[in-house]
Design an enzyme around this catalytic site. Structure first.
Site, PDB file in Angstrom:
ATOM      1  N   CYS A  71      18.661   1.500  12.456  1.00  0.00           N
ATOM      2  CA  CYS A  71      18.438   2.948  12.519  1.00  0.00           C
ATOM      3  C   CYS A  71      18.981   3.526  13.818  1.00  0.00           C
ATOM      4  O   CYS A  71      18.683   3.013  14.898  1.00  0.00           O
ATOM      5  CB  CYS A  71      16.948   3.242  12.400  1.00  0.00           C
ATOM      6  N   CYS A  77      12.590   7.273  18.304  1.00  0.00           N
ATOM      7  CA  CYS A  77      11.551   7.502  17.291  1.00  0.00           C
ATOM      8  C   CYS A  77      10.405   6.517  17.491  1.00  0.00           C
ATOM      9  O   CYS A  77      10.634   5.322  17.740  1.00  0.00           O
ATOM     10  CB  CYS A  77      12.153   7.345  15.896  1.00  0.00           C
ATOM     11  N   CYS A  80       9.123   2.996  14.554  1.00  0.00           N
ATOM     12  CA  CYS A  80       9.387   1.556  14.622  1.00  0.00           C
ATOM     13  C   CYS A  80       9.471   1.116  16.079  1.00  0.00           C
ATOM     14  O   CYS A  80       9.972   1.855  16.926  1.00  0.00           O
ATOM     15  CB  CYS A  80      10.704   1.199  13.924  1.00  0.00           C
ATOM     16  N   GLN A 267      -2.036   1.760   0.155  1.00  0.00           N
ATOM     17  CA  GLN A 267      -1.225   0.905   1.016  1.00  0.00           C
ATOM     18  C   GLN A 267       0.234   1.343   0.911  1.00  0.00           C
ATOM     19  O   GLN A 267       0.749   1.571  -0.179  1.00  0.00           O
ATOM     20  CB  GLN A 267      -1.360  -0.558   0.606  1.00  0.00           C
ATOM     21  N   ASN A 301      -8.243  -0.691  -5.496  1.00  0.00           N
ATOM     22  CA  ASN A 301      -7.071  -1.552  -5.334  1.00  0.00           C
ATOM     23  C   ASN A 301      -7.401  -3.031  -5.523  1.00  0.00           C
ATOM     24  O   ASN A 301      -6.640  -3.774  -6.149  1.00  0.00           O
ATOM     25  CB  ASN A 301      -6.469  -1.314  -3.940  1.00  0.00           C
ATOM     26  N   GLU A 317     -17.377   3.017  -1.186  1.00  0.00           N
ATOM     27  CA  GLU A 317     -16.391   3.748  -0.383  1.00  0.00           C
ATOM     28  C   GLU A 317     -17.054   4.993   0.194  1.00  0.00           C
ATOM     29  O   GLU A 317     -17.932   5.589  -0.460  1.00  0.00           O
ATOM     30  CB  GLU A 317     -15.189   4.114  -1.267  1.00  0.00           C
ATOM     31  N   ASP A 344     -21.918   5.670   3.324  1.00  0.00           N
ATOM     32  CA  ASP A 344     -21.397   5.609   4.689  1.00  0.00           C
ATOM     33  C   ASP A 344     -21.577   4.180   5.191  1.00  0.00           C
ATOM     34  O   ASP A 344     -22.700   3.736   5.469  1.00  0.00           O
ATOM     35  CB  ASP A 344     -22.163   6.594   5.578  1.00  0.00           C
ATOM     36  N   ASP A 363     -12.353  -4.540   3.369  1.00  0.00           N
ATOM     37  CA  ASP A 363     -11.034  -3.992   3.737  1.00  0.00           C
ATOM     38  C   ASP A 363     -11.256  -2.722   4.560  1.00  0.00           C
ATOM     39  O   ASP A 363     -10.944  -1.614   4.114  1.00  0.00           O
ATOM     40  CB  ASP A 363     -10.209  -3.703   2.479  1.00  0.00           C
ATOM     41  N   CYS A 389      -6.509  -4.507   9.241  1.00  0.00           N
ATOM     42  CA  CYS A 389      -5.291  -3.935   9.809  1.00  0.00           C
ATOM     43  C   CYS A 389      -5.373  -3.889  11.331  1.00  0.00           C
ATOM     44  O   CYS A 389      -4.533  -3.268  11.982  1.00  0.00           O
ATOM     45  CB  CYS A 389      -5.051  -2.525   9.252  1.00  0.00           C
TER      46      CYS A 389
END
Length: 436
Positions: A71, A77, A80, A267, A301, A317, A344, A363, A389
């Site tokens: 790129c 930017c 990335c 995702q 998911n 959720e 919650d 997750d 994550c």
């Protein structure tokens, strides 16, 4: 040494956010764009957040893992941070980062580190939130990701990590916004691409004119995009003109299709998500007699694929809108053994935790699952699959599961959900019982 005077240093490490680490006068220096085993020229910059940062001037001796970024906006930017690092080396870096977090913060190591799951390197991103800003000095609007370590919007016409057609349409979109009457009242663009339909959501602080609407619709028609306007919160998102197509994605291994709204969390990497779902179900090993609790379940998911094998599944959720759509997805797919509720998960007053659960899926967001993990000792499921994550909060929670609740950390695996970035997605599997 004067601050503006270049100095040559050796880079000996890479931080978890992808910056090279050098040492000068006994102090660590952080250099964006530099790689381990390189000798570079740098200039010191002002300290930021208590850290001494430096600007990379040039590379004297490059690393064997250095490659040419694809790129042309890389380095400016902020989307990335690792395009200059060979892809196999990126995977190794992410696995080392995850292992270091588990060891240093959690004091734990998995019995088995499974091989990282790679991703297509380009055009992998089906969801993105982009900034838009009209710049009076340039008399035009910029649409793109934020610049690295700055609040400016990157001046970019394309983005090779976005899925088509957005990968090559950012410049044209910026021109359309510039020509509108609300060019300085449109701060954000959100894109969401499904298997068959594609959506773009324009955040508008003032109502567009009829001419603006025609122009936005024409842009959408040229690129096969349904255009939505968002005048306030997520509940105000409405399509322009005729009814828009339905956004959805399929998990073919489980004969499941999930519908979602343009601003819903999904995702971002469809290929890696499909592989991750399959791996989560395999690690959970649900039996027809098992009750499965899926926390932070989103649209279902994991819940719906798990329900194809388990006796029953409860998805929980915090977002009521996602819970509604998860229930509809179950109905749409003919799945009758999955139910969903809103709660919650940062609090501890949950009636569902008094039910018996054989398997628990976690997750959580980047903040982790601290409150939930503290309660799992009472539930004592035989197996926990934790998808994270953020390795640091995963490690914190893993320490509790292993040290206080006597689980074994059976396995860990990195999924490269975000190629060319420092972000790490990790799946871990915890089991009760003694080592075999």
């Amino acid at each position: 040494m004067r601050r503006d005077e270049p100095v040559a240093v050796e880079i000996h490490d890479l931080t978890n956010d992808g910056r090279g680490v050098a040492e000068l006068d006994g102090q660590p220096i952080f250099v964006a764009g530099a790689l381990p085993d390189e000798r570079v020229w740098l200039k010191l910059r002002r300290r930021r957040r208590g850290q001494q940062e430096a600007e990379l001037v040039s590379v004297i001796e490059p690393s064997e893992s250095r490659v040419e970024p694809q790129c042309r906006y890389f380095g400016r930017c902020g989307g990335c941070s690792l395009q200059h690092l060979a892809y196999e080396a990126q995977l190794s870096f992410k696995q080392r980062a995850a292992a270091e977090a588990l060891r240093r913060i959690g004091g734990v190591e998995p019995e088995d580190w499974l091989d990282p799951v790679p991703s297509p390197q380009w055009n992998y991103r089906r969801r993105a939130r982009l900034s838009a800003r009209f710049v009076p000095g340039k008399q035009r609007t910029l649409v793109g990701f934020r610049e690295r370590a700055a609040s400016y919007v990157t001046d970019m016409a394309s983005c090779p990590v976005l899925e088509p057609p957005l990968d090559s349409a950012l410049g044209e979109l910026a021109e359309v916004v510039t020509a509108s009457s609300i060019k300085d009242r449109l701060p954000q663009v959100e894109v969401a691409l499904g298997d068959r339909s594609r959506a773009i959501v324009l955040r508008v602080l003032d109502p567009p004119t009829e001419s603006d609407i025609e122009s936005f619709q024409a842009f959408g028609n040229r690129h096969g995009l349904d255009v939505y306007l968002q005048p306030a919160g997520p509940g105000t998102v409405k399509p322009l003109g005729d009814a828009a197509g339905t956004l959805s994605y399929s998990l073919r291994d489980f004969d499941v299709e999930l519908e979602f709204a343009p601003t819903d969390f999904v995702q971002i990497n469809a290929v890696v998500n499909a592989r991750m779902v399959a791996e989560v179900v395999a690690a959970a090993r649900p039996q027809t007699c098992d009750s499965v609790l899926d926390l932070y379940c989103g649209l279902g998911n994991f819940s719906l694929p798990l329900a194809r094998h388990a006796g029953s599944v409860l998805g929980v959720e915090g977002d009521a809108g996602l819970v509604t759509r998860a229930a509809r997805n179950a109905e749409r797919n003919g799945i009758e053994n999955a139910r969903f509720l809103t709660a919650d998960l940062a609090k501890c007053d949950w009636s569902f935790m008094r039910e018996p659960w054989d398997v628990v899926i976690l997750d959580p967001p980047r903040t982790g699952a601290e409150a939930v993990v503290a309660e799992l000792g009472r539930v004592a499921p035989k197996r926990i699959v934790y998808v994270s994550c953020h390795p640091a909060t995963l490690a914190r929670d893993a320490r509790v599961l292993v040290e206080k609740q006597h689980y074994r950390l059976r396995s860990a695996r990195v999924f490269d959900m975000f190629p060319h970035t420092h972000h790490v997605e990790v799946m871990t599997c915890f089991e009760r019982g003694t080592a075999s």
